[in-house]
Design an enzyme around this catalytic site. Structure first.
Site, PDB file in Angstrom:
ATOM      1  N   LYS A 171      -9.872  -3.068   8.176  1.00  0.00           N
ATOM      2  CA  LYS A 171      -8.614  -2.603   8.742  1.00  0.00           C
ATOM      3  C   LYS A 171      -8.885  -2.153  10.176  1.00  0.00           C
ATOM      4  O   LYS A 171      -9.572  -1.155  10.400  1.00  0.00           O
ATOM      5  CB  LYS A 171      -8.084  -1.443   7.890  1.00  0.00           C
ATOM      6  CG  LYS A 171      -6.921  -0.675   8.492  1.00  0.00           C
ATOM      7  CD  LYS A 171      -6.566   0.488   7.552  1.00  0.00           C
ATOM      8  CE  LYS A 171      -5.598   1.449   8.191  1.00  0.00           C
ATOM      9  NZ  LYS A 171      -5.253   2.567   7.266  1.00  0.00           N
ATOM     10  N   GLU A 207       0.857  -1.193   0.000  1.00  0.00           N
ATOM     11  CA  GLU A 207       0.000   0.000   0.000  1.00  0.00           C
ATOM     12  C   GLU A 207       0.888   1.237   0.000  1.00  0.00           C
ATOM     13  O   GLU A 207       1.779   1.361   0.828  1.00  0.00           O
ATOM     14  CB  GLU A 207      -0.876  -0.015   1.259  1.00  0.00           C
ATOM     15  CG  GLU A 207      -1.514   1.308   1.612  1.00  0.00           C
ATOM     16  CD  GLU A 207      -2.036   1.353   3.036  1.00  0.00           C
ATOM     17  OE1 GLU A 207      -2.171   2.466   3.572  1.00  0.00           O
ATOM     18  OE2 GLU A 207      -2.302   0.280   3.616  1.00  0.00           O
TER      19      GLU A 207
END
Length: 211
Positions: free
Chosen positions: A131, A43
């Site tokens: 998340k 990411e």
């Protein structure tokens, strides 16, 4: 560019590398080094300098199948820009407009949540995985165990200050994967690459052992 099976990638790799930095060149070098060192689920945070360009250039180097995504995505516009740059998945810090916008574009989303209400909302918005953020200050592995009571099938990915020891604890508590930033990347993304390959090899070894 094919859309990845994000859940399968998280389950198989158990590690999501998070790259952010003040130097676009160093951030790009970090992404490429990580991918070539075996940590290929990455990411790039949009809080980093010229992050969209970093994603675009990394996509060109690593190819269409690279598991490269954009993080800290807050708005639908951000999500669209990240997709245009070559992000194959989106990561948000919370339940933002970017979640629904990304799903509308066919992009898998790792949506940030901390409370039961937020977890439920992330699922309702179509998040691929949740998340758990901020993981450390938010209650640690004990919180994850508590959330897995009412949400036993939800794939959780704790993020926030996670080193190797914390990664082991979260995975033992039932996390499908963990997101790791500075304990892995260090200052490499700001132009100090010393030790990056060594740390990458160490985390790869841990992932191979199931952390």
């Amino acid at each position: 560019m094919l859309r990845p099976d994000l859940l399968a990638a998280l389950t198989a790799r158990r590690l999501l590398a998070i790259v952010r930095g003040n130097s676009p060149e160093a951030a790009l070098d970090t992404v490429v080094t990580l991918a070539r060192s075996g940590i290929d689920l990455i990411e790039v945070s949009l809080t980093g300098a010229d992050a969209l360009r970093v994603i675009e250039r990394a996509r060109a180097v690593l190819g269409p199948d690279a598991l490269l995504g954009a993080g800290t995505v807050l708005t639908a516009r951000d999500a669209g820009s990240a997709a245009d740059a070559g992000a194959a998945f989106i990561v948000t810090p919370g339940i933002t407009d970017a979640v629904a916008a990304s799903r509308a574009m066919g992009l898998p989303v790792l949506a940030g949540a901390l409370t039961p209400t937020e977890v439920a909302q992330a699922l309702a918005e179509g998040a691929t995985a949740v998340k758990l953020f901020p993981a450390g200050p938010g209650g640690g592995p004990q919180l994850l165990r508590a959330l897995r009571g009412p949400f036993p099938q939800v794939p959780f990915v704790p993020v926030g200050g996670i080193d190797a020891a914390a990664a082991r604890a979260y995975l033992a508590a039932g996390a499908v994967a963990v997101g790791v930033g500075s304990p892995l990347v260090g200052r490499a993304a700001d132009g100090d690459p010393a030790g990056l390959r060594t740390r990458a090899e160490a985390f790869c070894s841990l992932a191979g052992e199931g952390l």
